[in-house]
Design a protein around this motif. Structure first.
Motif, PDB file in Angstrom:
ATOM      1  N   ALA A  73     -37.002  28.286 -20.304  1.00  0.00           N
ATOM      2  CA  ALA A  73     -36.195  26.335 -20.504  1.00  0.00           C
ATOM      3  C   ALA A  73     -34.472  26.445 -19.356  1.00  0.00           C
ATOM      4  N   ASP A  74     -34.632  25.414 -18.791  1.00  0.00           N
ATOM      5  CA  ASP A  74     -32.839  24.740 -18.405  1.00  0.00           C
ATOM      6  C   ASP A  74     -32.294  24.599 -20.088  1.00  0.00           C
ATOM      7  N   SER A  77     -31.218  21.932 -21.608  1.00  0.00           N
ATOM      8  CA  SER A  77     -32.615  21.175 -22.651  1.00  0.00           C
ATOM      9  C   SER A  77     -32.802  21.189 -23.838  1.00  0.00           C
ATOM     10  N   ASP A  81     -27.581  16.143 -28.489  1.00  0.00           N
ATOM     11  CA  ASP A  81     -26.744  15.064 -27.428  1.00  0.00           C
ATOM     12  C   ASP A  81     -25.066  15.675 -26.891  1.00  0.00           C
ATOM     13  N   GLN A  83     -24.128  18.590 -27.281  1.00  0.00           N
ATOM     14  CA  GLN A  83     -24.084  20.139 -26.425  1.00  0.00           C
ATOM     15  C   GLN A  83     -22.977  20.855 -27.304  1.00  0.00           C
ATOM     16  N   ARG A  90     -35.679  20.220 -30.483  1.00  0.00           N
ATOM     17  CA  ARG A  90     -36.084  19.835 -29.190  1.00  0.00           C
ATOM     18  C   ARG A  90     -36.042  21.747 -28.091  1.00  0.00           C
ATOM     19  N   THR A  94     -39.806  22.317 -26.756  1.00  0.00           N
ATOM     20  CA  THR A  94     -40.705  23.610 -25.733  1.00  0.00           C
ATOM     21  C   THR A  94     -41.774  24.375 -26.295  1.00  0.00           C
ATOM     22  N   THR A  97     -45.556  23.556 -25.679  1.00  0.00           N
ATOM     23  CA  THR A  97     -45.448  22.768 -24.500  1.00  0.00           C
ATOM     24  C   THR A  97     -46.473  23.811 -24.075  1.00  0.00           C
TER      25      THR A  97
END
Length: 387
Positions: A73-74, A77, A81, A83, A90, A94, A97
Motif C-alpha cells: 500500500a501507499d 494511505s 488526516d 499524517q 485505514r 487495506t 481489500t
C-alpha cells in the motif's frame, strides 16, 4: 511515517487440558510484529499482537495474504488526516481489500491479530496507554480499574475433585471472586458432583460460572439447565453451537439465571443476529465477543454500535481470551470486565508484572500501547521476533 515490515511467527501454547469439545495438546498462536519507522525514546516503535487461545495460529493467511497488502500500500494511505500517526481503520480497510462479505472464519483471526499490533503501535506513537487513547477518541471516561474472573476448571487426566477444589482455591487466594470451570466433558451426574465440589470449596467467598464450549444439542442443554438452575451460578456459558440462535433462545425459557455466549462469533453481523434472534436478555446475560478472534478492535467498535442499536449496555460485555488488548478496551470503552487465565496459555495471557488482582479487579498500569513491555516473559518473545 510508515510501516516498514510485518513479521509473524507461529508459537506453541500446548497443554494437556481439554474442554467439552477440544483438547489443547497441539494449540498454537500467531505472534505478529508491526515494525514502523517511528522512534520514541531512542527506540523504534513496534506494535505487537497475537490471537486468542482456542483458534490456531494463522501464519499462512497472515504471510501469504494479509501482510502483503500493507507492504504494497501507499504509506500515506495508511495515515490519519494529520499524517502524524497510523489510522487503524485505514489499515483495516487495506487488509480487507478484495475480500468478499461473509466467510467469517479463520481470516477474522488473522486480521484481528494484525489489528491488535496496529493499535499497539498507534498508542505507542501517541505515547499513551491504549485505554486512555480509546477513551479520548470515543468519548468515554477511562476507568483503569477492570473486573476480571479466573477461567480454569479444565478436564485433564488424573484430575480428581480434590485437585479441582485446590485449583479454585488458588484463584481465591490470588484475589479473584469469580471463577469458571468447564462442563460437558463428563456425564451430567459427574458434572453435578464437580460443580458441588467447587461450590463447597469457594463458599460465600466467590461465584462460579460454568462453560460448555458449545457442546450440547437442545435437549442436553435443557437437561443441564434444569440441573444448573438449582445452583447460584454467575452464568451458564455457550451451551450449544454459537450459530444456533434458536437453541439459545429456547434455552432462556428453561434457564432464568444469567447466560453468556459470543466468543465464537466473528463479526458485527453475527453479533447483530445473536441479539436479534438468540433470546439474550440485556438485564442479566453476558456477551463475550473477542476482538482478537473477530477482525480486531476496528470490527469490535462496529459490534458495540450493534449493542447500542439493540439497547444493550457496554457493561454487559466481558470478552473471552484473557489478553491485555481486551483489558484496554474494557478500561477505555466501559466494558464489564475481562476473562483471565491465571495458569494457562502463558506467556500470552495475564497482566503486566506487578499487577495484582484485588477483590476481583486489576488496575491498569500507565504503560504506552497495550502494555506488553510490562510483562517480561511475553516481551522477550516479542522482542525476539522484532529484532
Amino acid at each position: 511515517m510508515k510501516i516498514l515490515e510485518i513479521r509473524e511467527v507461529t508459537k506453541p501454547i500446548a497443554s494437556p487440558i481439554r474442554n467439552a469439545y477440544i483438547d489443547f495438546s497441539k494449540m498454537t498462536t500467531s505472534l505478529v510484529a508491526v515494525v514502523t519507522d517511528v522512534v520514541r525514546d531512542g527506540k523504534r516503535v513496534v506494535g505487537y499482537g497475537f490471537n486468542s487461545n482456542g483458534r490456531y495460529g494463522q501464519g499462512g493467511l497472515i504471510r501469504e495474504r494479509f501482510m502483503q497488502r500493507i507492504v504494497d500500500a501507499d504509506p500515506v494511505s495508511l495515515l490519519n488526516d494529520q499524517q502524524d500517526n497510523l489510522d487503524p481503520h485505514r489499515v483495516w480497510s487495506t487488509l480487507m481489500t478484495n475480500e468478499k462479505p461473509g466467510g467469517h472464519g479463520e481470516r477474522s483471526v488473522a486480521v484481528g491479530t494484525i489489528d491488535m499490533a496496529v493499535w499497539d503501535a498507534v498508542a505507542k506513537i501517541a505515547n499513551k496507554p491504549l485505554f486512555r487513547l480509546l477513551a479520548e477518541r470515543y468519548k468515554h471516561e477511562a476507568n483503569p480499574k477492570v473486573f476480571v474472573y479466573a477461567a480454569g476448571g479444565y478436564y485433564y487426566p488424573g484430575k480428581d475433585l480434590s485437585a479441582l477444589r485446590a485449583e479454585m482455591r488458588s484463584y481465591l487466594d490470588r484475589g479473584y471472586n469469580v471463577v469458571k470451570m468447564k462442563i460437558g466433558g463428563a456425564s451430567l451426574s459427574d458434572d453435578a458432583k464437580r460443580i458441588e465440589a467447587v461450590l463447597a470449596e469457594i463458599g460465600g467467598q466467590a461465584q462460579l460460572a460454568v462453560d460448555a464450549n458449545g457442546r450440547f444439542d437442545l435437549d442436553t442443554a435443557i437437561d443441564y439447565a434444569r440441573m444448573l438452575r438449582a445452583y447460584p451460578l454467575f452464568w451458564y456459558e455457550e451451551a450449544g453451537d454459537p450459530l444456533d440462535y434458536r437453541l439459545q433462545a429456547v434455552l432462556a425459557d428453561y434457564y432464568p439465571n444469567p447466560m453468556a455466549t459470543g466468543e465464537n462469533l466473528f463479526s458485527h453481523q453475527d453479533a447483530r443476529n445473536l441479539l436479534r434472534y438468540g433470546g439474550m436478555r440485556p438485564d442479566r446475560d453476558w456477551l463475550q465477543f473477542d476482538c482478537a478472534l473477530s477482525y480486531g478492535l476496528c470490527e469490535y467498535l462496529r459490534t458495540l454500535d450493534e449493542l447500542k442499536i439493540a439497547g444493550w449496555s457496554f457493561d454487559r460485555c466481558i470478552p473471552h481470551g484473557g489478553h491485555q488488548m481486551s483489558l484496554n478496551i474494557a478500561a477505555g470503552l466501559g466494558l464489564g470486565g475481562n476473562e483471565s487465565y491465571p495458569d494457562l496459555f502463558q506467556p500470552y495471557g495475564g497482566f503486566p508484572d506487578g499487577v495484582a488482582v484485588e477483590n476481583g479487579y486489576v488496575t491498569m498500569p500507565e504503560l504506552p500501547g497495550i502494555g506488553f513491555e510490562g510483562k517480561q516473559a511475553l516481551y522477550r518473545e516479542m522482542r525476539n521476533l522484532a529484532e
